[in-house]
Design an enzyme around this catalytic site. Structure first.
Site, PDB file in Angstrom:
ATOM      1  N   GLY A 208       0.989  -1.337   0.242  1.00 61.56           N
ATOM      2  CA  GLY A 208      -0.460  -0.108   0.436  1.00 61.56           C
ATOM      3  C   GLY A 208       0.614   1.513   0.106  1.00 61.56           C
ATOM      4  CG  ASN A 209       0.039   4.789  -1.390  1.00 62.25           C
ATOM      5  OD1 ASN A 209      -1.314   5.393  -0.829  1.00 62.25           O
ATOM      6  ND2 ASN A 209      -0.924   4.112  -2.571  1.00 62.25           N
TER       7      ASN A 209
END
Ligand code: CTP
Length: 398
Positions: A208-209
């Site tokens: 993810g980020n």
């Protein structure tokens, strides 16, 4: 866009009063405060209990409350309202309004009000066509009041003609318009994406980020506040919105975001891709949890589809496409390349070098670069204010 607005609805004694509880419900759902006032005759058509339950306020009818001896100040009520709507408006109250008669609480409040007044006549077709009614309507219009025209159809008398009260959904649109008359975004279909995407590695892990979705949600809120119909495609985020004019589509992966966005994009007048979409996704996510006993684990990655680039290649003339660029170096030239390669009208550049800008902050510092060559650098501002700056730049493109 109606959130927090105060609307006073005056109901007069006509059969179409049965439609007003629906309108009250729609208004409450839109976040407005609604004060209902009945003329004494209206009480026979719709019950105060229904209306006070839906509006969550006592319904006002008389100057004096017999129970506790208090009185309802028409002056305070007139000043309280951001908008006053009289619906349905009978020929009798219409005539009284035209003459400035003030023999009940509603009529007195109308005379005391300073806000925009809407009126929605509803009556039998012959009453509506009577020269007295026509003159009275002209007079109300000359006061600056705005009419919600009755529509043609079957009337309560069994006759067919003009005289039916407009449907609550349509009245709601007129109210929105009266409260925000000048917005170029009114009625525009807007697609905003926001938040990160999660790319599954196995059933418990993902790539993810750090995107929180805040910038995109602020954009969606700003558009909705100006009357746009907003679809928000939102990646996994702790934030969301309860704005009733924003339709939220939760998604998880870049693939899901692609499918949802590309489904909505063809109908959208304006599209803003604020989401931080993963550029790569695991090629073969494991169906079972990867155990550490396996020793070293490699994850093969494959590129995701570039949603913004796909939109750019399908964009129809007259539509607006806006992208974001978060850069660490050669910021302007990288952003300009993206603007060109993805066929955008505007790109919002933020640099990782700027303190307080980008993921996780409540603030952002952006430079807006448009395809027509304009470039504007803004100071550090709250994301709400940045959203407004971006909307102004989009408005200039429209
Ligand atoms: N974007 C998208 N689909 C992707 C990746 C990005 O729609 N698969 C959109 C983002 O929402 C953003 C813009 O493209 O509006 C810029 O994203 P970015 O990842 O910075 O651009 P890339 O072209 O992927 O370039 P980079 O090599 O810098 O990652």
């Amino acid at each position: 866009m109606l959130k927090g607005k105060k609307i006073l609805i005056g109901i007069t004694g006509g059969i179409a009063a049965y439609k007003i509880p629906f309108l009250v419900r729609l208004l409450k759902k839109s976040g407005t405060e609604v004060q209902v006032m009945l003329t004494p005759a209206a009480r026979d058509f719709v019950t105060p209990l229904t209306l006070s339950t839906l509006s969550q306020r006592p319904v006002l009818i008389d100057f004096f409350n017999k129970d506790d001896g208090s009185w309802n100040s028409h002056i305070e009520l007139g000043l309280w309202a951001d908008l006053l709507l009289v619906a349905p408006l009978t020929a009798n109250t219409l005539a009284k309004m035209a003459s400035g008669i003030a023999d009940n609480l509603l009529l007195t409040t109308i005379l005391s009000s300073r806000c925009p007044v809407l009126f929605a006549p509803a009556m039998d077709l012959d009453m509506y066509q009577h020269p007295a009614t026509i003159e009275n309507i002209k007079k109300l219009k000359s006061f600056g009041y705005r009419m919600i025209e009755p529509v043609k159809g079957e009337l309560a008398s069994g006759l067919t003609g003009v005289g039916r009260l407009e449907e609550p959904e349509k009245i709601l649109e007129v109210i929105k318009d009266a409260l925000n008359p000048k917005s170029v975004f009114r009625g525009k279909k807007v697609l905003v994406s926001a938040g990160p995407t999660y790319e599954p590695v196995d059933p418990v892990r993902f790539l993810g980020n750090h995107s929180t979705g805040r910038m995109g949600i602020e954009m969606a809120t700003a558009f909705a506040g100006l009357g746009a119909e907003v679809n928000l495609v939102l990646g996994p985020s702790g934030l969301t919105t309860d704005d009733p004019s924003i339709k939220v589509y939760p998604v998880t992966t870049a693939e899901e975001m692609y499918d949802r966005c590309m489904g909505i994009f063809p109908e959208s007048d304006i599209t803003v891709m604020a989401a931080a979409v993963a550029d790569f996704t695991p090629a073969n996510p494991s169906e079972l949890k990867i155990k550490k006993e396996t020793g070293k684990a490699n994850i093969d990655l494959v590129p995701t589809k570039d949603i913004l680039a796909s939109m750019g290649s399908e964009k129809k003339p007259g539509r607006i496409l806006v992208g974001f660029a978060l850069e660490t170096d050669n910021e302007r030239s990288n952003a300009k390349k993206k603007l060109q390669n993805k066929n955008l009208d505007l790109i919002v550049l933020n640099s990782m070098k700027d303190k307080g800008a980008g993921f996780g902050y409540q603030t952002n510092k952006v430079t807006l670069i448009s395809a027509n060559g304009t470039e504007k650098e803004f100071p550090l501002k709250s994301k709400k204010e940045v959203a407004r700056d971006i909307l102004l730049a989009i408005e200039a493109l429209l």
